[in-house]
Design an enzyme around this catalytic site. Structure first.
Site, short mmCIF file in Angstrom:
data_model
loop_
_atom_site.label_atom_id
_atom_site.label_comp_id
_atom_site.label_asym_id
_atom_site.label_seq_id
_atom_site.Cartn_x
_atom_site.Cartn_y
_atom_site.Cartn_z
N SER A 49 0.83 -1.21 0.00
CA SER A 49 0.00 0.00 0.00
C SER A 49 0.86 1.26 0.00
O SER A 49 0.52 2.25 -0.65
CB SER A 49 -0.96 0.00 1.19
OG SER A 49 -0.26 -0.15 2.41
N GLU A 50 1.99 1.25 0.73
CA GLU A 50 2.91 2.38 0.70
C GLU A 50 4.36 1.92 0.80
O GLU A 50 4.66 0.88 1.41
CB GLU A 50 2.64 3.38 1.84
CG GLU A 50 1.46 4.30 1.62
CD GLU A 50 0.22 3.82 2.33
OE1 GLU A 50 -0.86 4.41 2.12
OE2 GLU A 50 0.31 2.84 3.10
N THR A 51 5.23 2.72 0.22
CA THR A 51 6.68 2.58 0.33
C THR A 51 7.23 3.94 0.69
O THR A 51 6.80 4.96 0.14
CB THR A 51 7.28 2.10 -1.01
OG1 THR A 51 6.75 0.82 -1.34
CG2 THR A 51 8.81 2.00 -0.92
#
Length: 280
Positions: A49-51
């Site tokens: 979902s996020e990096t």
């Protein structure tokens, strides 16, 4: 194809109640010199979902700067990336003194606290708040398949990602709602557990991506916005625990506390599951 020098990397499990039960976050700890295109490409490749990408701060008050990417773009702020990035940064700071950390991100400065593997951030100000209009309220009720009386209230609780939150009558109702259509904005659904439960609220989060709504396992920014709304209106106590991720096989726990100054802190566990190097 030419590859760059290796950079330190960690994959962190955030808000989990046990091993691999929270929301996974990829963190590149040495992001200096990376282009926006390289960051976006890697964030898309991780399929999380996020990096996040850690950089030296540009403001003297901050300990580090973070850039937060989804698979399709950059976010000014997000909750589990904030806690996971803080955990990863602290793991590389053996001489760090004290438990107060200041993160710089596109939304501004965010204060964090760290104590024995648990982290909390001070909820940033809402960029949009207040009741939704009647048309959107009707669309939310229809998209979530809510019967009359199940939708108790709906408010904007946006602190960057665009969140709107729907309060329903119970945790069971939260778990029964279908995945909403991607025509709706990023949204959270929250409902109370029965008195005496180990956690006070059940939460689910949905955001559009690739033409469909995707459910997020555990979402710090949404929980921050919900807490500001519900505590502010007296619909939630000043200290509570929310559960999130049940519907997607996760088992997250988000602790919420309002301090003596009125600031709301959103916290949970963060544990490194993978550590090594990446070449970007």
């Amino acid at each position: 194809m030419t590859t760059s020098a290796p950079r330190r990397f960690a994959q962190v499990d955030v808000f989990g109640s046990g091993p691999c039960s929270g929301n996974a976050l990829a963190v590149v700890l040495d992001a200096e010199g990376l282009s926006d295109e390289s960051m976006q490409r890697f964030a898309r490749w991780t399929n999380l979902s996020e990096t996040t990408f850690l950089l030296p701060p540009t403001r003297p008050e901050a300990d580090y700067r973070v850039r937060i990417f989804t698979g399709s773009g950059e976010l000014p702020f997000a909750g589990h990336p904030t806690l996971g990035s803080c955990h990863a940064w602290l793991s590389q700071q053996p001489n760090q003194v004290g438990a107060r950390i200041v993160q710089e991100c596109a939304a501004g400065l965010v204060e964090l606290r760290a104590d024995s593997g648990r982290y909390a951030f001070a909820a940033p100000p809402l960029t949009r708040q207040g009741p939704v209009d009647d048309q959107l309220r009707a669309e939310l009720a229809s998209g979530l398949g809510l019967a009359p009386g199940q939708l108790r209230d709906a408010h904007w609780v946006d602190n960057g990602p665009g969140w709107v939150a729907v309060l329903v009558d119970s945790a069971d109702t939260v778990l029964q709602v279908p995945t909403p259509p991607a025509t709706l904005p990023p949204l959270g659904v929250v409902g109370p557990h029965p008195p005496g439960s180990a956690h006070q609220f059940e939460v689910r989060a949905f955001f559009p991506g690739g033409g469909q709504m995707i459910e997020d396992p555990v979402t710090g920014s949404l929980n921050a916005g919900i807490a500001q709304w519900l505590i502010g209106t007296g619909a939630a106590p000043e200290h509570y625990v929310a559960r999130q991720g049940t519907a997607v096989g996760a088992d997250g726990r988000v602790s919420v506390d309002r301090d003596e100054h009125g600031a709301i802190w959103v916290g949970g566990a963060a544990v490194t599951r993978i550590q090594g190097e990446v070449r970007l």
